[in-house]
Motif scaffolding. Structure first.
Motif, PDB file in Angstrom:
ATOM      1  N   LEU A 114       0.692  -1.380  -0.102  1.00  0.00           N
ATOM      2  CA  LEU A 114       0.073   0.003  -0.018  1.00  0.00           C
ATOM      3  C   LEU A 114       0.864   1.293   0.071  1.00  0.00           C
ATOM      4  O   LEU A 114       0.724   2.415  -0.738  1.00  0.00           O
ATOM      5  CB  LEU A 114      -0.982  -0.029   1.206  1.00  0.00           C
ATOM      6  N   ALA A 115       1.962   1.244   0.640  1.00  0.00           N
ATOM      7  CA  ALA A 115       2.848   2.422   0.811  1.00  0.00           C
ATOM      8  C   ALA A 115       3.428   2.603  -0.630  1.00  0.00           C
ATOM      9  O   ALA A 115       3.555   3.731  -1.277  1.00  0.00           O
ATOM     10  CB  ALA A 115       3.930   2.036   1.756  1.00  0.00           C
ATOM     11  N   ALA A 116       3.710   1.410  -1.235  1.00  0.00           N
ATOM     12  CA  ALA A 116       4.598   1.691  -2.629  1.00  0.00           C
ATOM     13  C   ALA A 116       3.727   2.292  -3.614  1.00  0.00           C
ATOM     14  O   ALA A 116       4.032   3.060  -4.393  1.00  0.00           O
ATOM     15  CB  ALA A 116       5.133   0.247  -2.882  1.00  0.00           C
ATOM     16  N   LEU A 117       2.382   1.594  -3.420  1.00  0.00           N
ATOM     17  CA  LEU A 117       1.336   1.955  -4.408  1.00  0.00           C
ATOM     18  C   LEU A 117       1.129   3.443  -4.579  1.00  0.00           C
ATOM     19  O   LEU A 117       0.927   4.135  -5.543  1.00  0.00           O
ATOM     20  CB  LEU A 117       0.003   1.253  -4.343  1.00  0.00           C
ATOM     21  N   THR A 118       1.074   3.957  -3.352  1.00  0.00           N
ATOM     22  CA  THR A 118       0.865   5.526  -3.136  1.00  0.00           C
ATOM     23  C   THR A 118       2.011   6.046  -3.732  1.00  0.00           C
ATOM     24  O   THR A 118       1.861   7.078  -4.630  1.00  0.00           O
ATOM     25  CB  THR A 118       0.589   5.953  -1.556  1.00  0.00           C
ATOM     26  N   ASN A 119       3.184   5.712  -3.595  1.00  0.00           N
ATOM     27  CA  ASN A 119       4.166   6.630  -4.102  1.00  0.00           C
ATOM     28  C   ASN A 119       4.697   6.199  -5.648  1.00  0.00           C
ATOM     29  O   ASN A 119       4.966   7.064  -6.282  1.00  0.00           O
ATOM     30  CB  ASN A 119       5.510   6.061  -3.390  1.00  0.00           C
ATOM     31  N   PHE A 120       4.229   4.998  -5.992  1.00  0.00           N
ATOM     32  CA  PHE A 120       4.046   4.657  -7.467  1.00  0.00           C
ATOM     33  C   PHE A 120       3.471   5.781  -8.206  1.00  0.00           C
ATOM     34  O   PHE A 120       3.687   6.270  -9.383  1.00  0.00           O
ATOM     35  CB  PHE A 120       3.669   3.485  -7.821  1.00  0.00           C
TER      36      PHE A 120
END
Length: 242
Positions: A210-216
């Motif tokens: 979830l953290a990565a998807l936000t930053n992607f």
């Protein structure tokens, strides 16, 4: 397409602009980080942390589809692997993520010049990808040591192929994939991340995916599913042949 987990769905009213990335296969490469047993296999050292996410996103299957589509499209395939040698375990200090990797003995190899004990080890390629990586065409870079490509030759290899568009996938979403994304964007590359050809840890400290998807969404030119990436590669191949 929507993910199985509603927490990962795109917002109905996004605030961020849609930019997109139009592929030009003459200057595009697939970059895969850490397609290795220790991340992606139930026999790997980190499966207990990453396995649930890998299974949910069908990461191994989707990476295989990306490899095959990229080979069919004739674009360079570049691997940014992770290896640790005995001298790496004697560093004077380490941050949290690397401390965990050292503790789990992830990606261990005997030394940089020896393949003794490598075959089938946690540092080896996933069996599903071996023939695709060891085809004499794939570019296997020197290892990154923590998360980003600053310590290896990924950018050098891409520049030498006149690549400035990158399709990015691999492991792990909020660690090596995101770190490669950040560095590539800062160095002037267009990057599309394939969101279901990666996965992340689920631990009490939080959901790494979830953290990565936000930053992607903030950093990449595009965030695609594997289906879309495969279709775009096929369309680019058809245009090039026309």
């Amino acid at each position: 397409m929507q993910p199985r987990n509603p927490a990962y769905a795109d917002p109905p009213n996004p605030a961020l602009p849609v930019v997109g990335m139009d592929l030009d296969l003459s200057r595009t490469a697939l970059l895969v980080t850490d397609p290795q047993i220790d991340f992606l296999s139930p026999q790997g050292a980190a499966w207990g942390v990453f396995g649930e996410s890998i299974t949910e996103h069908r990461t191994v299957e989707n990476l295989g589809r990306l490899f095959e589509a990229s080979k069919r499209a004739g674009i360079p395939v570049v691997i940014s692997p992770h290896y640790y040698y005995p001298f790496d375990h004697r560093w004077s200090f380490a941050a949290t993520g690397e401390t965990l990797m050292h503790k789990l003995r992830m990606f261990d190899r005997r030394d940089p010049l020896s393949l003794e004990g490598f075959d089938g080890s946690g540092a080896d390629w996933m069996p599903e990808f071996k023939s695709l990586i060891q085809d004499g065409q794939t570019i296997v870079c020197s290892p990154h040591k923590i998360a980003g490509p600053q310590t290896n030759d990924v950018v050098f290899q891409l520049r030498k192929k006149r690549i400035d568009q990158v399709i990015l996938a691999g492991m792990a979403a909020n660690y090596c994939v995101e770190s490669h994304l950040r560095d590539l964007v800062e160095k002037g590359f267009e990057v599309a991340v394939v969101r279901d050809a990666t996965a992340a840890s689920r631990i009490p400290e939080g959901d790494g995916y979830l953290a990565a998807l936000t930053n992607f969404r903030w950093l990449a030119s595009a965030v695609w599913y594997t289906d879309e990436a495969v279709d775009r590669l096929a369309q680019g191949r058809a245009r090039a042949a026309a």
